[in-house]
Scaffold this motif. Sequence first.
Motif, short mmCIF file in Angstrom:
data_model
loop_
_atom_site.label_atom_id
_atom_site.label_comp_id
_atom_site.label_asym_id
_atom_site.label_seq_id
_atom_site.Cartn_x
_atom_site.Cartn_y
_atom_site.Cartn_z
N VAL A 60 0.87 -1.17 0.00
CA VAL A 60 0.00 0.00 0.00
C VAL A 60 0.91 1.22 0.00
O VAL A 60 1.83 1.32 0.81
CB VAL A 60 -0.93 0.02 1.24
N ALA A 61 0.67 2.13 -0.95
CA ALA A 61 1.47 3.35 -1.05
C ALA A 61 0.64 4.54 -0.60
O ALA A 61 -0.56 4.61 -0.84
CB ALA A 61 1.95 3.56 -2.48
N VAL A 62 1.28 5.47 0.07
CA VAL A 62 0.66 6.74 0.44
C VAL A 62 0.99 7.72 -0.68
O VAL A 62 2.15 7.93 -1.01
CB VAL A 62 1.20 7.25 1.79
N VAL A 63 -0.07 8.28 -1.28
CA VAL A 63 0.10 9.18 -2.42
C VAL A 63 -0.58 10.52 -2.15
O VAL A 63 -1.51 10.60 -1.35
CB VAL A 63 -0.47 8.55 -3.72
N ARG A 64 -0.07 11.56 -2.82
CA ARG A 64 -0.65 12.90 -2.69
C ARG A 64 -0.86 13.46 -4.08
O ARG A 64 0.01 13.35 -4.95
CB ARG A 64 0.27 13.81 -1.89
N GLU A 65 -2.01 14.06 -4.29
CA GLU A 65 -2.30 14.66 -5.59
C GLU A 65 -1.49 15.93 -5.78
O GLU A 65 -1.44 16.78 -4.88
CB GLU A 65 -3.80 14.95 -5.72
N ILE A 66 -0.87 16.04 -6.96
CA ILE A 66 -0.08 17.23 -7.29
C ILE A 66 -0.48 17.71 -8.69
O ILE A 66 -0.96 16.92 -9.51
CB ILE A 66 1.44 16.95 -7.25
N PRO A 67 -0.28 19.00 -8.99
CA PRO A 67 -0.54 19.48 -10.34
C PRO A 67 0.53 18.93 -11.30
O PRO A 67 1.66 18.63 -10.90
CB PRO A 67 -0.46 21.00 -10.23
N ALA A 68 0.17 18.85 -12.57
CA ALA A 68 1.07 18.26 -13.57
C ALA A 68 2.38 19.01 -13.69
O ALA A 68 3.41 18.41 -14.00
CB ALA A 68 0.37 18.18 -14.92
N ASP A 69 2.39 20.33 -13.43
CA ASP A 69 3.64 21.08 -13.59
C ASP A 69 4.67 20.75 -12.52
O ASP A 69 5.82 21.17 -12.61
CB ASP A 69 3.38 22.59 -13.66
N ILE A 99 -2.42 22.70 -23.21
CA ILE A 99 -2.74 23.87 -22.41
C ILE A 99 -1.66 24.02 -21.35
O ILE A 99 -0.96 23.05 -21.04
CB ILE A 99 -4.16 23.76 -21.78
N PRO A 100 -1.51 25.22 -20.78
CA PRO A 100 -0.41 25.44 -19.83
C PRO A 100 -0.41 24.50 -18.62
O PRO A 100 0.65 24.14 -18.13
CB PRO A 100 -0.60 26.89 -19.38
N GLU A 101 -1.60 24.10 -18.14
CA GLU A 101 -1.67 23.24 -16.95
C GLU A 101 -1.39 21.78 -17.26
O GLU A 101 -1.28 20.95 -16.37
CB GLU A 101 -3.07 23.33 -16.31
N GLN A 102 -1.32 21.43 -18.52
CA GLN A 102 -1.22 20.02 -18.93
C GLN A 102 0.23 19.62 -19.21
O GLN A 102 1.03 20.42 -19.68
CB GLN A 102 -2.07 19.79 -20.18
N ARG A 103 0.53 18.36 -18.91
CA ARG A 103 1.81 17.76 -19.28
C ARG A 103 1.51 16.42 -19.95
O ARG A 103 0.53 15.75 -19.62
CB ARG A 103 2.70 17.51 -18.05
N VAL A 104 2.37 16.04 -20.87
CA VAL A 104 2.27 14.72 -21.51
C VAL A 104 3.45 13.92 -20.99
O VAL A 104 4.61 14.31 -21.18
CB VAL A 104 2.29 14.83 -23.05
#
Length: 190
Positions: A60-69, A99-104
């Motif tokens: 089980v991993a502890v994860v945190r949501e972050i923005p793509a940038d 878009i600026p908030e997006q990363r591939v």
Amino acid sequence: MGSARGVRRLLHILSELFLWLAAALGVISILLVIAGWALNVSLIMFRTGSMEPTIPTGSVAVVREIPADQVEVGDVLTVDRDGQLPVTHRVTSVDPGEIPEQRVIRMQGDANEVEDPYPYAITEARVSFFHIPHIANAVNQMNNPYVLGAVTLAATLGVGWAFWPRDDRTVSARSTPRASPHRPRHTGAR
């Protein structure tokens, strides 16, 4: 007589310890829920071996949501996929999106010989901070209604046991009204 008194004393100590432990676990649970909500932290269970040996199957991993940038090459990310289960792999490349908030990003499991077949266009993802091996099955069992019922029943019995009167003197002392601290008034002749 002394032996019975020792047993009563031991039972009292055990019930006090149980109540303090239950209270501490309750406070910890509340704090973890608040921290999870405030810090956007959650748990991810690993059912496959694609991240072995770094993260073993059943972890089980502890994860945190972050923005793509904020995503960097080398991060272990969990990415949602339309119509499929999320995937958790290591980031191998990060490129700008439409878009600026997006990363591939491109990812690959540590145990896999090739990258995932498609890139992922993301605006946020969950980054893994640490993992605990071999507890996924136990955590997953908390969804089982029989397990939840057994835990609830055990907690109820434990609290009932801790508050249950220990002997007849305790019961009679609680149920017998106290005598008035004032002297009764005498009226009439002596």
